[in-house]
Design an enzyme around this catalytic site. Structure first.
Site, short mmCIF file in Angstrom:
data_model
loop_
_atom_site.label_atom_id
_atom_site.label_comp_id
_atom_site.label_asym_id
_atom_site.label_seq_id
_atom_site.Cartn_x
_atom_site.Cartn_y
_atom_site.Cartn_z
N HIS A 139 0.84 -1.00 0.69
CA HIS A 139 -0.33 -0.17 0.22
C HIS A 139 0.41 1.55 0.17
O HIS A 139 0.66 2.44 -1.10
CB HIS A 139 -1.21 0.09 1.28
CG HIS A 139 -1.66 1.32 1.58
ND1 HIS A 139 -2.65 1.08 1.01
CD2 HIS A 139 -1.35 2.30 1.74
CE1 HIS A 139 -3.11 2.52 1.66
NE2 HIS A 139 -2.12 3.12 1.61
N GLU A 140 1.51 1.51 0.87
CA GLU A 140 2.79 2.19 0.79
C GLU A 140 3.47 2.61 -0.37
O GLU A 140 4.25 3.78 -0.70
CB GLU A 140 2.96 2.22 2.06
CG GLU A 140 2.98 1.86 3.73
CD GLU A 140 2.12 3.33 3.69
OE1 GLU A 140 2.02 4.37 3.33
OE2 GLU A 140 0.74 3.20 4.56
N HIS A 143 1.52 4.52 -3.16
CA HIS A 143 1.32 5.95 -2.85
C HIS A 143 2.74 6.06 -3.24
O HIS A 143 2.40 7.09 -3.86
CB HIS A 143 1.03 6.20 -1.09
CG HIS A 143 0.45 6.28 -0.79
ND1 HIS A 143 -0.68 6.97 -1.29
CD2 HIS A 143 -0.22 5.56 0.36
CE1 HIS A 143 -2.18 6.75 -0.53
NE2 HIS A 143 -1.49 5.77 0.91
N GLU A 222 -6.62 7.27 -0.94
CA GLU A 222 -5.97 5.65 -0.27
C GLU A 222 -6.95 4.48 -1.11
O GLU A 222 -6.62 3.55 -0.75
CB GLU A 222 -6.65 5.99 1.07
CG GLU A 222 -6.30 6.78 1.94
CD GLU A 222 -4.82 6.42 2.20
OE1 GLU A 222 -4.30 5.37 2.73
OE2 GLU A 222 -3.76 6.65 1.74
#
Length: 293
Positions: A139-140, A143, A222
């Site tokens: 997930h990071e 980003h 997100e």
């Protein structure tokens, strides 16, 4: 009270710097053009300075420690996982850090895709399975690959510029009117104290309203980072990670860091002011595949 005092002091300092810069350049701050230049310089300037200092500020705020050389099996696994996923995402290897916090959380930051940082909490390493932790890291990484930090900075810069410009434009009109400067050809800020008071109040009000825009964009990104994680490690791992976050402590990270963490604070009087969508909505979005297309 301390935050309000700091805001007032900062606002006064910014206005003094505005005056100095504009007097040196010969631009009249009371003109619409001068005000727009002033608002743009400081609106985007502040946002980009924060971006350039983001890694240092983030590590300092959480007391994070960059892993220069893995000291144990957990750190080796963490570094190798970040390395593998960054290669899959087509970005340079980020710095990897760990910070002490009981909540399950992680964040990514950095001024560029190829000069970034991924940090995870000790609570995450202690309470998540390796599959769940892989999903959070992915997930990071997503980003970073999506360039979210830079895009968020641009959005914040536009919002800052709007807030500064409109607040001071209205403050000029109000202070000029109360001071009796009503001539069409006259350009004046009127009473400086009235101007400062009105501008400060309006910046507070417009800043709160404008945060709805930045928080909406934060929630939007997100969903896309969750989808990016699902593409890297699989949808079920990401869903499991989000379900695990439901059991976590309320995040302890500072408010300024929340937009960069995977787990945002859930206590808010309105979803409009939340940096993260509710976990159930994120899980439903993954199951429906809305952002995986």
């Amino acid at each position: 009270m301390m935050r309000i005092a700091l805001f007032l002091i900062t606002n006064l300092a910014v206005m003094l710097v505005f005056g100095l810069v504009l007097s040196l350049t010969g631009i009249q701050s009371s003109s619409v053009q001068g005000l727009m230049i002033m608002a743009g310089l400081f609106g985007f300037g502040g946002a980009f300075v924060s971006l350039l200092m983001s890694k240092w500020m983030a590590l300092r705020s959480v007391g994070g420690e960059v892993i220069e050389q893995p000291r144990n099996e957990t750190e080796r696994w963490l570094v190798e996982t970040v390395r593998t996923q960054s290669q899959q995402a087509g970005i340079a290897m980020p710095q990897v850090a760990i910070y002490h916090a009981p909540d399950i959380n992680a964040f990514a930051t950095g001024a560029r895709r190829d000069a970034s940082l991924v940090a995870v909490s000790t609570g995450l390493l202690q309470n998540m399975s390796r599959d769940e932790a892989e999903a959070v890291i992915a997930h990071e990484i997503s980003h970073i690959a999506n360039g979210d930090m830079v895009t968020m900075t641009l959005v914040q810069g536009i919002v800052n510029t709007f807030v500064i410009f409109v607040s001071r434009l209205i403050a000029q009109v109000v202070s000029g009117f109360l001071s009796g400067n009503r001539d069409e050809g006259e350009s004046s800020n009127g009473n400086p104290l009235v101007y400062f008071a009105v501008a400060t109040v309006l910046e507070l009000v417009f800043g709160i309203l404008a945060s709805i825009i930045t928080m909406w964009f934060s929630r939007y990104r997100e969903f896309h980072a969750d989808a990016g994680s699902a593409k890297l490690v699989g949808r079920e791992k990401m869903i499991a990670a989000l379900q695990r976050l439901k059991t976590s402590y309320e995040p302890q990270e500072e408010s300024s860091m929340m937009a960069f963490c995977i787990n945002g604070k859930s206590k808010s009087f309105s979803e409009l002011f939340m940096s993260h969508p509710p976990l159930d909505k994120r899980i439903e979005a993954l199951r429906s595949g809305d952002y995986l297309k």
